[in-house]
Write a protein that holds these residues in place. Structure first.
Motif, PDB file in Angstrom:
ATOM      1  N   TYR A   6      30.387  42.347  40.834  1.00  0.00           N
ATOM      2  CA  TYR A   6      29.862  43.274  41.829  1.00  0.00           C
ATOM      3  C   TYR A   6      29.919  44.703  41.296  1.00  0.00           C
ATOM      4  O   TYR A   6      30.937  45.103  40.731  1.00  0.00           O
ATOM      5  CB  TYR A   6      30.688  43.202  43.124  1.00  0.00           C
ATOM      6  N   GLN A   7      28.859  45.458  41.503  1.00  0.00           N
ATOM      7  CA  GLN A   7      28.815  46.857  41.092  1.00  0.00           C
ATOM      8  C   GLN A   7      29.041  47.763  42.298  1.00  0.00           C
ATOM      9  O   GLN A   7      28.478  47.523  43.370  1.00  0.00           O
ATOM     10  CB  GLN A   7      27.460  47.205  40.455  1.00  0.00           C
ATOM     11  N   HIS A   8      29.851  48.784  42.084  1.00  0.00           N
ATOM     12  CA  HIS A   8      30.112  49.791  43.111  1.00  0.00           C
ATOM     13  C   HIS A   8      30.275  51.143  42.433  1.00  0.00           C
ATOM     14  O   HIS A   8      30.344  51.227  41.199  1.00  0.00           O
ATOM     15  CB  HIS A   8      31.384  49.453  43.908  1.00  0.00           C
ATOM     16  N   ASN A   9      30.357  52.191  43.240  1.00  0.00           N
ATOM     17  CA  ASN A   9      30.613  53.540  42.730  1.00  0.00           C
ATOM     18  C   ASN A   9      31.966  54.009  43.224  1.00  0.00           C
ATOM     19  O   ASN A   9      32.340  53.735  44.362  1.00  0.00           O
ATOM     20  CB  ASN A   9      29.539  54.531  43.193  1.00  0.00           C
ATOM     21  N   ILE A  10      32.663  54.726  42.374  1.00  0.00           N
ATOM     22  CA  ILE A  10      33.932  55.322  42.766  1.00  0.00           C
ATOM     23  C   ILE A  10      33.635  56.767  43.158  1.00  0.00           C
ATOM     24  O   ILE A  10      32.833  57.436  42.501  1.00  0.00           O
ATOM     25  CB  ILE A  10      34.965  55.207  41.619  1.00  0.00           C
ATOM     26  N   ASP A  11      34.220  57.236  44.252  1.00  0.00           N
ATOM     27  CA  ASP A  11      33.924  58.601  44.693  1.00  0.00           C
ATOM     28  C   ASP A  11      34.850  59.611  44.013  1.00  0.00           C
ATOM     29  O   ASP A  11      35.743  59.240  43.239  1.00  0.00           O
ATOM     30  CB  ASP A  11      33.948  58.716  46.220  1.00  0.00           C
ATOM     31  N   ALA A  12      34.628  60.879  44.277  1.00  0.00           N
ATOM     32  CA  ALA A  12      35.383  61.952  43.619  1.00  0.00           C
ATOM     33  C   ALA A  12      36.870  61.897  43.936  1.00  0.00           C
ATOM     34  O   ALA A  12      37.694  62.404  43.159  1.00  0.00           O
ATOM     35  CB  ALA A  12      34.809  63.310  44.030  1.00  0.00           C
ATOM     36  N   LYS A  13      37.235  61.278  45.053  1.00  0.00           N
ATOM     37  CA  LYS A  13      38.651  61.162  45.421  1.00  0.00           C
ATOM     38  C   LYS A  13      39.322  59.934  44.817  1.00  0.00           C
ATOM     39  O   LYS A  13      40.515  59.714  45.012  1.00  0.00           O
ATOM     40  CB  LYS A  13      38.793  61.117  46.947  1.00  0.00           C
ATOM     41  N   GLY A  14      38.551  59.109  44.111  1.00  0.00           N
ATOM     42  CA  GLY A  14      39.116  57.910  43.500  1.00  0.00           C
ATOM     43  C   GLY A  14      39.077  56.688  44.394  1.00  0.00           C
ATOM     44  O   GLY A  14      39.767  55.704  44.148  1.00  0.00           O
ATOM     45  N   ARG A  15      38.210  56.714  45.425  1.00  0.00           N
ATOM     46  CA  ARG A  15      38.088  55.583  46.335  1.00  0.00           C
ATOM     47  C   ARG A  15      36.886  54.721  45.939  1.00  0.00           C
ATOM     48  O   ARG A  15      35.859  55.245  45.525  1.00  0.00           O
ATOM     49  CB  ARG A  15      37.915  56.060  47.773  1.00  0.00           C
ATOM     50  N   VAL A  16      37.050  53.434  46.111  1.00  0.00           N
ATOM     51  CA  VAL A  16      35.965  52.499  45.804  1.00  0.00           C
ATOM     52  C   VAL A  16      36.016  51.360  46.814  1.00  0.00           C
ATOM     53  O   VAL A  16      37.097  50.969  47.274  1.00  0.00           O
ATOM     54  CB  VAL A  16      36.072  51.978  44.344  1.00  0.00           C
ATOM     55  N   ILE A  17      34.847  50.854  47.166  1.00  0.00           N
ATOM     56  CA  ILE A  17      34.756  49.711  48.075  1.00  0.00           C
ATOM     57  C   ILE A  17      35.072  48.444  47.291  1.00  0.00           C
ATOM     58  O   ILE A  17      34.496  48.193  46.231  1.00  0.00           O
ATOM     59  CB  ILE A  17      33.358  49.612  48.707  1.00  0.00           C
ATOM     60  N   VAL A  18      35.985  47.661  47.823  1.00  0.00           N
ATOM     61  CA  VAL A  18      36.312  46.352  47.246  1.00  0.00           C
ATOM     62  C   VAL A  18      35.344  45.344  47.844  1.00  0.00           C
ATOM     63  O   VAL A  18      35.141  45.327  49.069  1.00  0.00           O
ATOM     64  CB  VAL A  18      37.769  45.961  47.574  1.00  0.00           C
ATOM     65  N   PRO A  19      34.707  44.525  47.016  1.00  0.00           N
ATOM     66  CA  PRO A  19      33.778  43.527  47.565  1.00  0.00           C
ATOM     67  C   PRO A  19      34.440  42.720  48.682  1.00  0.00           C
ATOM     68  O   PRO A  19      35.609  42.333  48.589  1.00  0.00           O
ATOM     69  CB  PRO A  19      33.457  42.647  46.353  1.00  0.00           C
ATOM     70  N   SER A  20      33.691  42.465  49.745  1.00  0.00           N
ATOM     71  CA  SER A  20      34.259  41.794  50.924  1.00  0.00           C
ATOM     72  C   SER A  20      34.828  40.417  50.575  1.00  0.00           C
ATOM     73  O   SER A  20      35.875  40.032  51.097  1.00  0.00           O
ATOM     74  CB  SER A  20      33.226  41.688  52.036  1.00  0.00           C
ATOM     75  N   LYS A  21      34.170  39.684  49.697  1.00  0.00           N
ATOM     76  CA  LYS A  21      34.680  38.363  49.299  1.00  0.00           C
ATOM     77  C   LYS A  21      36.048  38.505  48.629  1.00  0.00           C
ATOM     78  O   LYS A  21      36.946  37.694  48.866  1.00  0.00           O
ATOM     79  CB  LYS A  21      33.685  37.671  48.367  1.00  0.00           C
ATOM     80  N   ILE A 104      35.013  42.173  38.793  1.00  0.00           N
ATOM     81  CA  ILE A 104      34.730  40.793  38.399  1.00  0.00           C
ATOM     82  C   ILE A 104      35.842  39.888  38.906  1.00  0.00           C
ATOM     83  O   ILE A 104      36.999  40.310  39.035  1.00  0.00           O
ATOM     84  CB  ILE A 104      34.564  40.625  36.872  1.00  0.00           C
ATOM     85  N   GLY A 105      35.482  38.666  39.205  1.00  0.00           N
ATOM     86  CA  GLY A 105      36.471  37.659  39.528  1.00  0.00           C
ATOM     87  C   GLY A 105      36.898  36.984  38.242  1.00  0.00           C
ATOM     88  O   GLY A 105      36.060  36.647  37.404  1.00  0.00           O
ATOM     89  N   ALA A 106      38.202  36.811  38.067  1.00  0.00           N
ATOM     90  CA  ALA A 106      38.746  36.173  36.867  1.00  0.00           C
ATOM     91  C   ALA A 106      39.732  35.082  37.290  1.00  0.00           C
ATOM     92  O   ALA A 106      40.883  35.072  36.861  1.00  0.00           O
ATOM     93  CB  ALA A 106      39.405  37.205  35.961  1.00  0.00           C
ATOM     94  N   ALA A 110      41.372  39.576  40.161  1.00  0.00           N
ATOM     95  CA  ALA A 110      40.119  40.311  39.992  1.00  0.00           C
ATOM     96  C   ALA A 110      40.368  41.347  38.905  1.00  0.00           C
ATOM     97  O   ALA A 110      41.519  41.640  38.546  1.00  0.00           O
ATOM     98  CB  ALA A 110      39.721  40.992  41.295  1.00  0.00           C
ATOM     99  N   GLU A 111      39.312  41.892  38.364  1.00  0.00           N
ATOM    100  CA  GLU A 111      39.418  42.985  37.402  1.00  0.00           C
ATOM    101  C   GLU A 111      38.453  44.082  37.819  1.00  0.00           C
ATOM    102  O   GLU A 111      37.391  43.801  38.383  1.00  0.00           O
ATOM    103  CB  GLU A 111      39.098  42.508  35.982  1.00  0.00           C
TER     104      GLU A 111
END
Length: 139
Positions: A6-21, A104-106, A110-111
């Motif tokens: 899954y691709q996401h963007n990290i914001d300026a504060k260091g937050r990122v959405i974790v895939p719901s799955k 990625i799921g490993a 996750a990684e």
């Protein structure tokens, strides 16, 4: 089991959405630590406890490097209402996370990768290296 990419963007504060799955599989809180190949490893509480026990069972002469590597910068995180986590700066620096992030799921973990680093890693994989690893599985 954690699978997928899954691709996401990290914001300026260091937050990122974790895939719901992944949130479903990891639970309400989970652990992030430095990983190999300049990525981050993400563990459920159960997998984190399993890692701790395995490291504790090792002789200190072998365990100390692993203890320092995995546990010194590790963080327990819990997604907010939007499914975001805050990745501490030390971990963002380790993985080179600035904007484009790939989850990625490993299998049991996750990684989190810098997307360019993930793409480069995949570009360097060869059929021979995969076949050699599969020989260990006797497939």
């Amino acid at each position: 089991m954690l699978i997928g990419e899954y691709q996401h963007n990290i914001d300026a504060k260091g937050r990122v959405i974790v895939p719901s799955k992944f949130r479903e599989d990891l639970g309400e809180c989970f652990y992030i630590a430095k990983g190999l190949d300049h990525c981050l490893f993400v563990f459920s509480p159960e997998e984190w406890a399993r890692l701790q026990e395995k490291v504790r069972a090792m002789p200190i002469s072998k365990a100390r490097s692993l203890q320092r590597f995995f546990f010194s910068g590790a963080a327990e995180v819990a997604p907010d209402k939007q499914g975001r986590i805050l990745i501490p700066q030390i971990l963002r620096d380790h993985a080179g996370l600035t904007k484009d992030v790939t989850f990625i799921g490993a299998s049991s973990r996750a990684e989190i990768w810098n997307t360019a680093a993930w793409n480069a890693f995949n570009d360097n994989l060869t059929e021979d290296s995969i076949a050699e690893a599969m020989d260990e599985l006797e497939l």
